[in-house]
Design a protein around this motif. Structure first.
Motif, PDB file in Angstrom:
ATOM      1  N   THR A  71       2.286  11.956  -1.683  1.00  0.00           N
ATOM      2  CA  THR A  71       1.813  10.828  -2.509  1.00  0.00           C
ATOM      3  C   THR A  71       1.018   9.832  -1.672  1.00  0.00           C
ATOM      4  O   THR A  71      -0.050   9.366  -2.087  1.00  0.00           O
ATOM      5  CB  THR A  71       3.004  10.098  -3.168  1.00  0.00           C
ATOM      6  OG1 THR A  71       3.756  11.043  -3.943  1.00  0.00           O
ATOM      7  CG2 THR A  71       2.528   8.974  -4.070  1.00  0.00           C
ATOM      8  N   SER A 106       0.815  -1.217   0.000  1.00  0.00           N
ATOM      9  CA  SER A 106       0.000   0.000   0.000  1.00  0.00           C
ATOM     10  C   SER A 106       0.850   1.269   0.000  1.00  0.00           C
ATOM     11  O   SER A 106       0.353   2.341  -0.361  1.00  0.00           O
ATOM     12  CB  SER A 106      -0.927   0.009   1.219  1.00  0.00           C
ATOM     13  OG  SER A 106      -0.166  -0.037   2.416  1.00  0.00           O
ATOM     14  N   LYS A 165      -7.678   8.381  -1.953  1.00  0.00           N
ATOM     15  CA  LYS A 165      -8.354   7.727  -3.075  1.00  0.00           C
ATOM     16  C   LYS A 165      -8.977   6.413  -2.628  1.00  0.00           C
ATOM     17  O   LYS A 165     -10.123   6.085  -2.963  1.00  0.00           O
ATOM     18  CB  LYS A 165      -7.355   7.498  -4.213  1.00  0.00           C
ATOM     19  CG  LYS A 165      -7.922   6.728  -5.393  1.00  0.00           C
ATOM     20  CD  LYS A 165      -6.823   6.446  -6.397  1.00  0.00           C
ATOM     21  CE  LYS A 165      -7.367   5.569  -7.546  1.00  0.00           C
ATOM     22  NZ  LYS A 165      -6.292   5.222  -8.494  1.00  0.00           N
ATOM     23  N   ASP A 166      -8.205   5.613  -1.845  1.00  0.00           N
ATOM     24  CA  ASP A 166      -8.729   4.327  -1.367  1.00  0.00           C
ATOM     25  C   ASP A 166      -9.928   4.534  -0.430  1.00  0.00           C
ATOM     26  O   ASP A 166     -10.861   3.758  -0.451  1.00  0.00           O
ATOM     27  CB  ASP A 166      -7.617   3.567  -0.621  1.00  0.00           C
ATOM     28  CG  ASP A 166      -6.501   3.146  -1.563  1.00  0.00           C
ATOM     29  OD1 ASP A 166      -6.774   3.076  -2.756  1.00  0.00           O
ATOM     30  OD2 ASP A 166      -5.379   2.907  -1.091  1.00  0.00           O
ATOM     31  N   GLU A 190       4.245   2.785  -3.878  1.00  0.00           N
ATOM     32  CA  GLU A 190       4.359   3.876  -4.856  1.00  0.00           C
ATOM     33  C   GLU A 190       4.910   5.143  -4.203  1.00  0.00           C
ATOM     34  O   GLU A 190       5.757   5.837  -4.779  1.00  0.00           O
ATOM     35  CB  GLU A 190       2.983   4.154  -5.489  1.00  0.00           C
ATOM     36  CG  GLU A 190       3.083   4.865  -6.822  1.00  0.00           C
ATOM     37  CD  GLU A 190       1.779   4.812  -7.610  1.00  0.00           C
ATOM     38  OE1 GLU A 190       1.663   5.550  -8.585  1.00  0.00           O
ATOM     39  OE2 GLU A 190       0.885   4.019  -7.235  1.00  0.00           O
ATOM     40  N   CYS A 220      -2.406  11.270  -0.761  1.00  0.00           N
ATOM     41  CA  CYS A 220      -3.307  11.290  -1.929  1.00  0.00           C
ATOM     42  C   CYS A 220      -3.827   9.892  -2.258  1.00  0.00           C
ATOM     43  O   CYS A 220      -5.028   9.709  -2.524  1.00  0.00           O
ATOM     44  CB  CYS A 220      -2.574  11.870  -3.142  1.00  0.00           C
ATOM     45  SG  CYS A 220      -2.224  13.629  -3.019  1.00  0.00           S
ATOM     46  N   LEU A 221      -2.961   8.891  -2.231  1.00  0.00           N
ATOM     47  CA  LEU A 221      -3.385   7.533  -2.563  1.00  0.00           C
ATOM     48  C   LEU A 221      -4.287   6.946  -1.491  1.00  0.00           C
ATOM     49  O   LEU A 221      -5.241   6.207  -1.820  1.00  0.00           O
ATOM     50  CB  LEU A 221      -2.148   6.634  -2.765  1.00  0.00           C
ATOM     51  CG  LEU A 221      -1.273   6.989  -3.961  1.00  0.00           C
ATOM     52  CD1 LEU A 221      -0.085   6.048  -4.045  1.00  0.00           C
ATOM     53  CD2 LEU A 221      -2.083   6.920  -5.269  1.00  0.00           C
TER      54      LEU A 221
END
Length: 391
Positions: free
Chosen positions: A383, A349, A390-391, A352, A386-387
């Motif tokens: 980052t 998770s 999104k999840d 990235e 943000c990810l």
């Protein structure tokens, strides 16, 4: 007496070599920049010698004392990005104004340590991003190991071959044997230049500080920010990535106080080391992590010796060929780079975000006077946020 017996029991030749390589790597890669910073302030030869004396003594005492106190390889160093900052910001200032700026920066570092602000910040950084930042910082040293083959072929290949064979049969002495062979081979090829090396003692020279608001804001404050963001932050990450849990506030406080005491003699900025510390926290220093503090003890002793011989430092490290330093540093950090990448990419998770941190840190860019390690960490956190959003 009991403490002395423990030191004798925990002694290992590999720790001694790791301490030497840590100091060799730090001095050979940045001593010239420190000299340039002193010259930018208009320092005389005696004042430059005093700078090297103050830096060597402060790094030696803190590295030796903290490593013995906390039984972990706590390596301190001068701020290399800070020295680069001084090269461009000190011209036009008097030496007294420069010393005043050094004191101001050291005071801020001490306050951040005593109040625990820096420790609270470190606790909020994900382990994967800290590992990615570490791997990005050290990547260039790993690349230089093979880039050196373009400059010379025989010396790097011989050292690499010695490392691989020793790693198979005598793993604890792999780095030491590679270093010894490299020095002998370089000497046989007449690449070790000792002819102009003279013994010169370092002498402290007091410089009365002048506190001028313009120099405090233009030099002192940026020096503080660069030292904390580009040096202390990765320095703590190195220790944590190696499995240690250092008392962050106490360590930062001691480096700040030491900096305050010796700033009038030229100790411009003192912080936790990252690259040098990575050498001492690696498996090559000792198989047992509980005994790797001895690498810090030896590094501290080497620092003290170089501080006392402050006027000889430049010639000593200039005597060794650059390729040898590149290869031995790359070999010593190989395992640490691999472990950093594994820890950085372990969490799917966060993979990235860790990749962003690693790549931006490895890029080596400098924005607003702050190095890539800080910006890599900031980009990785953004980052990750943000990810996760999104999840």
């Amino acid at each position: 007496m009991q403490a002395l017996r423990r030191l004798q029991q925990d002694f290992s030749f590999s720790s001694l070599v790791a301490g030497f390589i840590a100091v060799l790597t730090g001095y050979s890669s940045a001593a010239v920049i420190v000299f340039q910073a002193a010259e930018a302030a208009g320092a005389s030869n005696s004042q430059i010698s005093s700078w090297m004396w103050a830096l060597g003594i402060s790094m030696g005492l803190t590295t030796l004392g903290l490593s013995l106190r906390y039984k972990m390889p706590i390596i301190t160093a001068w701020s290399t990005p800070g020295a680069a900052l001084l090269v461009t910001s000190l011209p036009g200032l008097s030496m007294s104004q420069a010393i005043g700026a050094f004191l101001f920066s050291a005071l801020l570092i001490t306050l951040f340590g005593v109040t625990g602000l820096f420790a609270r910040l470190m606790h909020k950084i994900p382990a994967s991003l800290a590992a990615a930042m570490l791997a990005g910082i050290l990547l260039q040293f790993g690349l230089n190991l093979f880039i050196s083959l373009e400059q010379q072929l025989l010396l790097p290949l011989a050292m690499m071959a010695t490392y691989l064979i020793s790693k198979r049969y005598l793993p604890r002495y792999a780095i030491a044997l590679s270093l010894v062979l490299g020095v002998l081979l370089a000497a046989a090829q007449q690449q070790v230049q000792l002819s102009q090396l003279t013994l010169t003692w370092g002498k402290p020279e007091w410089i009365t500080p002048e506190l001028h608001w313009a120099s405090l804001l233009s030099v002192g404050l940026p020096l503080f920010i660069v030292t904390m963001a580009s040096q202390n932050l990765p320095g703590v990450a190195v220790l944590q990535s190696a499995g240690y849990r250092p008392p962050v506030s106490a360590i930062i406080s001691w480096t700040g106080l030491s900096n305050l005491l010796l700033a009038p003699f030229g100790a411009y900025a003192l912080n936790l080391a990252a690259i040098s510390a990575a050498v001492c926290t690696s498996q090559e220093a000792h198989d047992d992590p509980r005994k790797r503090y001895m690498a810090g003890v030896f590094a501290g002793l080497f620092y003290l010796a170089l501080g006392i011989l402050g006027g000889t430092v430049a010639g000593l490290f200039a005597a060794l060929p650059k390729v040898l330093v590149m290869v031995i540093a790359g070999l010593a950090l190989l395992n640490t780079i691999a472990n950093g990448l594994v820890a950085a990419l372990q969490q799917t998770s966060e993979r990235e975000a860790a990749a962003v941190t690693f790549l931006l840190t490895a890029s080596g860019i400098t924005l607003f006077g702050i190095g890539a390690a800080f910006w890599g960490l900031i980009a990785g956190v953004i980052t990750l946020i943000c990810l996760k959003a999104k999840d």
